[in-house]
Design a protein around this motif. Structure first.
Motif, short mmCIF file in Angstrom:
data_model
loop_
_atom_site.label_atom_id
_atom_site.label_comp_id
_atom_site.label_asym_id
_atom_site.label_seq_id
_atom_site.Cartn_x
_atom_site.Cartn_y
_atom_site.Cartn_z
N LYS A 24 0.85 -1.21 0.00
CA LYS A 24 0.00 0.00 0.00
C LYS A 24 0.88 1.25 0.00
N LEU A 25 1.89 1.24 0.88
CA LEU A 25 2.78 2.41 1.01
C LEU A 25 3.54 2.67 -0.28
N VAL A 26 4.13 1.61 -0.84
CA VAL A 26 4.96 1.79 -2.04
C VAL A 26 4.09 2.20 -3.23
N ASN A 27 2.91 1.60 -3.35
CA ASN A 27 2.05 1.98 -4.48
C ASN A 27 1.64 3.45 -4.40
N ARG A 28 1.52 3.93 -3.17
CA ARG A 28 1.11 5.33 -2.99
C ARG A 28 2.29 6.29 -3.19
N GLU A 29 3.44 5.97 -2.56
CA GLU A 29 4.56 6.92 -2.50
C GLU A 29 5.64 6.70 -3.57
N PHE A 30 5.75 5.45 -4.03
CA PHE A 30 6.89 5.15 -4.90
C PHE A 30 6.50 4.08 -5.92
N PRO A 31 5.42 4.34 -6.70
CA PRO A 31 4.93 3.31 -7.64
C PRO A 31 5.96 2.97 -8.71
N GLU A 32 6.89 3.93 -9.00
CA GLU A 32 7.91 3.68 -10.03
C GLU A 32 8.75 2.45 -9.72
N LEU A 33 8.83 2.07 -8.44
CA LEU A 33 9.64 0.89 -8.06
C LEU A 33 9.06 -0.39 -8.66
N GLY A 34 7.76 -0.40 -8.88
CA GLY A 34 7.12 -1.59 -9.47
C GLY A 34 7.18 -2.79 -8.55
N LEU A 35 7.08 -2.55 -7.25
CA LEU A 35 7.17 -3.64 -6.28
C LEU A 35 5.94 -4.54 -6.34
N GLU A 36 6.18 -5.85 -6.36
CA GLU A 36 5.05 -6.80 -6.38
C GLU A 36 5.16 -7.74 -5.20
N LYS A 37 4.04 -8.40 -4.92
CA LYS A 37 3.99 -9.30 -3.76
C LYS A 37 5.08 -10.37 -3.83
N ARG A 38 5.35 -10.87 -5.05
CA ARG A 38 6.33 -11.95 -5.18
C ARG A 38 7.77 -11.48 -4.90
N ASP A 39 8.00 -10.16 -4.84
CA ASP A 39 9.34 -9.64 -4.51
C ASP A 39 9.56 -9.57 -3.00
N CYS A 40 8.50 -9.84 -2.22
CA CYS A 40 8.54 -9.57 -0.77
C CYS A 40 8.48 -10.86 0.04
N LYS A 41 9.04 -10.79 1.24
CA LYS A 41 8.99 -11.95 2.13
C LYS A 41 8.91 -11.47 3.57
N GLU A 42 7.95 -12.02 4.33
CA GLU A 42 7.86 -11.66 5.75
C GLU A 42 8.75 -12.58 6.57
N MET A 43 9.37 -12.04 7.58
CA MET A 43 10.25 -12.84 8.45
C MET A 43 10.52 -12.06 9.74
N SER A 44 11.27 -12.68 10.66
CA SER A 44 11.63 -11.97 11.89
C SER A 44 12.82 -11.05 11.59
N TRP A 45 13.09 -10.12 12.53
CA TRP A 45 14.23 -9.21 12.31
C TRP A 45 15.53 -10.00 12.16
N ILE A 46 15.74 -11.01 13.03
CA ILE A 46 17.02 -11.71 12.99
C ILE A 46 17.17 -12.47 11.65
N GLU A 47 16.06 -12.98 11.13
CA GLU A 47 16.14 -13.63 9.80
C GLU A 47 16.46 -12.60 8.71
#
Ligand SMILES: Cc1cc2nc3c(=O)[nH]c(=O)nc-3n(C[C@H](O)[C@H](O)[C@H](O)COP(=O)(O)OP(=O)(O)OC[C@H]3O[C@@H](n4cnc5c(N)ncnc54)[C@H](O)[C@@H]3O)c2cc1C
Length: 533
Positions: free
Chosen positions: A319-342
């Motif tokens: 939501k944040l990137v689409n609003r503030e920085f859509p040029e990045l073209g970030l998609e769900k498949r580029d992202c991964k949730e994890m703990s800070w230490i990971e």
């Protein structure tokens, strides 16, 4: 019988001192001083087992591996690189005190090494006879989860620190560098930043106490050393003032799950478009978001990567990137949730390894040269385009440019709070790096870094052109002792690293180490000092 044991252990002790004293002439410019130093040190340690364990001279089989195992820039492990006459690997703080007291008494020059990552090798190389105090054995980490604080000895790496924090608690963290093998000794004393810098500032901003050995060989805590001394070692570089034994740091809160991501581009046109926009967004967007730019070659092509960390869920990040920085073209498949230490393992590019990989002390296999800059106004596309062209040159095969966004917490802390002065008004920092494998590639690879740095001069902070002490660069200057006083010489690069904080650092230095015992090629000079290195 008891008498016999006493005599045989004494005999072993003095035999070991005798062997230690037989340092070859070739490595000892002032043999009598070194002999005196060794005698003084051995007698103070007063135990033959300890002496043989912690003192390493070129005669010892351990010497070479102790020296080279923490050399993190192979540019400084050539056969003709100057070597220390002795390495001390203390196992107790009192050994550091003894080394400082004996070195002062016999006029011995010392260097302190924690993780060995100094970009110019200053923790283990210099051109006059010297001794290295190598802190690898002083690496305890005591975490107090209830008080969210840690005492960490300076022989520990940031990876070991992160591992211990992550093992104990999933929502506590510490904002320091990305590379796990970096030592907390040099890193915190020069500032230290990583993926949490926009939200929490530098590692040095979270140091609340320290134990040091000063130039008189005394162990001092924050209260005893006073606020000026304590201020100086949190960004001014520890090597000008003391040996830092340990830091007390405050931990920060992180969500139990956060998101890492990466976007890569090979087309110059799309990369330049994203980088251009990134310069206007990366320091102003929510400080929960950290997005870096990394430019390097990949299979004969130039690649732009945008690795990032978001202190929240994938959904909120998108939501944040689409609003503030859509040029990045970030998609769900580029992202991964994890703990800070990971995320620490992920950012260090250590793959899917379990978190204990952070405790590994690997040795760098390449040589490198680096420089740094601060950018205060977004650069025109033509400047980034020039970098792109440079990365296509043959000597840039292993070159890398890293743009690290500032803003957020970095803009809230004043330039004077710690010696690190590059705060509000800096959009991002650039690091120029080039690596090589073979000695014969050195000159052309180093020249490449210089060329790119020169080309960027019109687009980066001027008066002064800033630099980050932790990315040490001897091209900015070093003491040569020609005509000018050491103070005047040191000022020329000191203001690049510390801006107006340079004068306060000089005053602190003059007061805590007036005889300039802790010095190196770029250390803080004493006020109006005229002595030459
Ligand atoms: C591969 C790599 C990755 C890096 N990544 C980052 C990063 O993500 N973020 C960042 O901010 N920086 C980074 N750095 C730079 C790093 O922060 C500095 O090089 C830092 O000074 C290294 O500390 P060290 O203890 O490992 O190095 P050392 O070579 O041991 O020491 C560096 C300097 O500090 C002095 N020193 C060391 N220990 C002490 C002590 N206990 N008391 C007094 N003086 C001491 C040394 O004498 C020397 O002058 C990186 C460097 C490398 C090589």
């Amino acid at each position: 019988m008891k008498l016999q044991i006493f005599f045989s252990s004494k005999l072993a002790f003095f035999t070991s001192i005798f062997l230690l004293l037989s340092i070859p002439h070739a490595v000892s410019a002032d043999r009598s001083n070194h002999t005196g130093f060794l005698q003084c040190l051995s007698l103070r340690l007063n135990d033959s087992n300890i002496v043989s364990k912690v003192i390493h001279t070129p005669n010892d089989s351990s010497f070479s591996s102790v020296l080279t195992s923490l050399i993190q820039n192979q540019r400084f492990s050539a056969p003709d690189t100057p070597k220390p006459v002795l390495i001390l690997t203390p196992v107790q703080p009192s050994h550091v005190q003894s080394a400082v007291k004996c070195a002062r008494r016999y006029g011995i020059h010392i260097r302190t090494r924690s993780g060995g990552h100094d970009y110019e090798g200053l923790s283990y190389v210099t051109h006059k006879p010297f001794v290295v105090i190598d802190l690898r054995n002083l690496r305890s980490i005591a975490i107090d989860v209830d008080n969210r604080s840690v005492w960490v000895q300076t022989g520990a790496t940031i990876g070991e620190l992160y591992y211990e924090i992550g093992r104990k608690n999933k929502t506590l963290a510490f904002p320091a560098g990305v590379c796990p093998t970096v030592g907390v000794g040099g890193h915190f004393s020069g500032g230290g930043y990583g993926t949490l810098l926009r939200k929490h500032g530098l590692a040095a901003d979270h140091v609340t106490d320290a134990r040091v050995v000063d130039a008189r060989g005394r162990i001092l805590g924050r209260r005893e050393m006073g606020e000026d001394f304590f201020w100086a070692i949190r960004g001014g570089g520890g090597s000008s003032f003391c040996v830092v034994l340990s830091w007390k740091i405050g931990l920060i809160d992180v969500p139990s799950r956060l998101t890492v991501f990466n976007v890569t581009k090979f087309s110059e046109q799309s990369a330049l478009k994203i980088i251009h926009r990134w310069q206007f967004v990366s320091d102003k967007v929510s400080d929960d978001l950290f997005v870096r730019v990394m430019l390097q070659r990949y299979k004969n092509m130039v690649r732009a990567s945008f690795p990032g960390l978001y202190l929240g869920s994938v959904t909120n990040l998108l939501k944040l990137v689409n609003r503030e920085f859509p040029e990045l073209g970030l998609e769900k498949r580029d992202c991964k949730e994890m703990s800070w230490i990971e995320s620490v393992v992920w950012f260090a590019e250590l793959g899917e390894e379990p978190i204990d990989v952070l405790r590994k002390r690997t040795r760098a296999s390449l040589s490198f040269k680096a420089k740094s800059d601060f950018v205060q106004e977004p650069m025109p596309e033509i400047a980034v385009s020039k970098i792109w062209r440079r990365l296509q040159e043959p000597e840039a095969e292993f070159a890398q440019l890293i743009f690290t966004p500032f803003g957020g917490k970095m803009s809230e802390i004043s330039d004077y709070e710690t010696p690190f002065p590059h705060r509000k008004g800096n959009v991002y920092e650039i690091q120029y790096l080039n690596y090589w494998r073979r000695g014969e590639e050195k000159e052309k690879c180093m020249r490449w870094v210089e060329r790119v740095y020169d080309e960027m001069s019109g687009f980066v902070a001027r008066s002064p052109r800033g630099a980050y002490i932790n990315l040490r660069d001897l091209d900015l200057g070093m003491y040569v002792g020609v005509k000018r006083s050491k103070y005047e010489e040191g000022k020329s690069w000191g203001v690049k690293y510390f801006k107006n904080n340079f004068e306060r650092l000089v005053r602190v230095k003059t007061s805590v180490d007036p005889f300039d015992f802790f010095c190196d090629e770029q250390s803080i000079p004493t006020l109006k000092s005229v002595q030459v290195m």
